[in-house]
Design an enzyme around this catalytic site. Structure first.
Site, PDB file in Angstrom:
ATOM      1  N   ASN A   1      45.495  41.223  55.415  1.00 53.80           N
ATOM      2  CA  ASN A   1      44.976  40.470  55.256  1.00 53.80           C
ATOM      3  C   ASN A   1      43.453  40.756  54.114  1.00 53.80           C
ATOM      4  O   ASN A   1      43.183  40.570  53.199  1.00 53.80           O
ATOM      5  CB  ASN A   1      43.645  39.923  55.738  1.00 53.80           C
ATOM      6  CG  ASN A   1      42.959  38.474  55.130  1.00 53.80           C
ATOM      7  OD1 ASN A   1      43.398  37.629  55.165  1.00 53.80           O
ATOM      8  ND2 ASN A   1      41.914  38.423  55.837  1.00 53.80           N
TER       9      ASN A   1
ATOM     10  N   TYR B   1      46.100  42.833  39.456  1.00 54.55           N
ATOM     11  CA  TYR B   1      45.839  41.650  41.264  1.00 54.55           C
ATOM     12  C   TYR B   1      47.039  40.910  41.416  1.00 54.55           C
ATOM     13  O   TYR B   1      47.727  41.321  42.928  1.00 54.55           O
ATOM     14  CB  TYR B   1      45.137  40.554  41.624  1.00 54.55           C
ATOM     15  CG  TYR B   1      44.988  39.879  42.346  1.00 54.55           C
ATOM     16  CD1 TYR B   1      43.728  40.592  43.834  1.00 54.55           C
ATOM     17  CD2 TYR B   1      45.150  38.463  42.440  1.00 54.55           C
ATOM     18  CE1 TYR B   1      44.035  39.437  44.824  1.00 54.55           C
ATOM     19  CE2 TYR B   1      44.995  37.091  43.804  1.00 54.55           C
ATOM     20  CZ  TYR B   1      44.128  38.544  44.917  1.00 54.55           C
ATOM     21  OH  TYR B   1      43.860  37.331  45.367  1.00 54.55           O
TER      22      TYR B   1
END
Ligand SMILES: NC(=O)c1ccc[n+]([C@@H]2O[C@H](COP(=O)([O-])OP(=O)(O)OC[C@H]3O[C@@H](n4cnc5c(N)ncnc54)[C@H](O)[C@@H]3O)[C@@H](O)[C@H]2O)c1
Length: 250
Positions: free
Chosen positions: A90, A153
């Site tokens: 995560n 990203y």
């Protein structure tokens, strides 16, 4: 559906907005949670808060981009817990920049935290699953529905989806590997990265407008979807991508 009694659950980015909700949910479902983050629980107050609520959540300071630190984490879990059952990759960092102005070092850092770290964690933790377990990689709607100025990203998160499929092929059938793509959430992440940005309010409004539900998601909603993928309810789900993005559209 949410029974993780005595399961050893390893969560990266455990001190963040989604990470803390993952720790809470899995801890409340009976898991023994090992939360790793590069942010330290300096005075132990975060871990202490979980303990007071009767949840077994332990924090360790680990930079998940460091092969050495991740390998040491694997040894620690082997010694302390003897096995792992669930891994949730995560940890992540956001980055905004037009392609032509993007900094090459920042590009590398974004790839390392959002994608390479999952490879390092899988390599260290999957062998502790003794052939049976579940891995959930936290990607982003940006992987499949990218927007301008997010190349580093979005590409890192798209790489994480490919890693998910390859890991599912290589670690199956006993270990299931899936990805979740959250949409815009009400966590510190977007607020921190857009702090001081002249268009911040406009960018946040645009993100909300692009969802069907017309609101930001709550990190609890992502934790619940992750628990579904990690649990027995998803026993026939592997190599899959679950969108949890309020119907985010390009
Ligand atoms: N918040 C959103 O809108 C959103 C949307 C889609 C996807 N995501 C993804 O969800 C995940 C969690 O996001 P969040 O909103 O909770 O963000 P956050 O910034 O609140 O939490 C991220 C956590 O990762 C940790 N981290 C960063 N680099 C690390 C490293 N090298 N080693 C160890 N830990 C590290 C940070 O310290 C932080 O605690 C991220 O992968 C993010 O890309 C978030």
């Amino acid at each position: 559906m949410m029974d993780f009694a005595d399961k050893v659950v390893v969560v990266s980015g455990g001190m963040g907005g989604i990470g803390l909700e993952i720790c809470e949910l899995f801890g409340a479902a009976g898991a023994r949670v090992v939360a790793v983050d590069r942010r330290k629980d300096r005075d132990g107050s975060v871990e202490g808060g979980f303990r007071q609520r009767g949840l077994d959540v332990r924090f360790r300071a680990v930079d998940v981009t460091s092969a050495l630190q991740v390998s040491t984490l694997g040894q620690h879990i082997r010694t302390q817990y003897g096995r792992a059952d669930v891994l949730i990759n995560n940890a992540g960092i956001l980055s905004f920049s037009p392609l032509l102005a993007a900094d090459a070092n920042e590009w590398d850092r974004v790839q390392k935290v959002n994608c390479k770290s999952a490879f390092l964690m899988i390599r260290a933790i999957a062998p502790l699953m003794q052939g049976t377990g579940a891995i959930v990689n936290v990607s982003s709607s940006a992987a499949q529905k990218p927007t301008a100025n997010t190349a580093a990203y979005s590409i890192a998160k798209a790489g994480l989806l490919t890693l998910t499929q390859i890991a599912a092929l290589e670690l199956g059938p006993g270990i299931r590997v899936n990805a979740i793509c959250p949409g815009p959430l009400d966590t510190d992440m977007p607020h921190n990265y857009l702090r001081g940005h002249p268009m911040k309010d406009q960018i946040m409004r645009d993100m909300i407008d692009r969802t069907v539900v017309k609101r930001l998601g709550h990190p609890k909603e992502i934790a619940k979807a992750i628990a579904f993928l990690a649990g027995d309810a998803a026993s026939y789900v592997t190599g899959a991508v679950l969108s949890a993005d309020g119907g985010f559209m390009n």
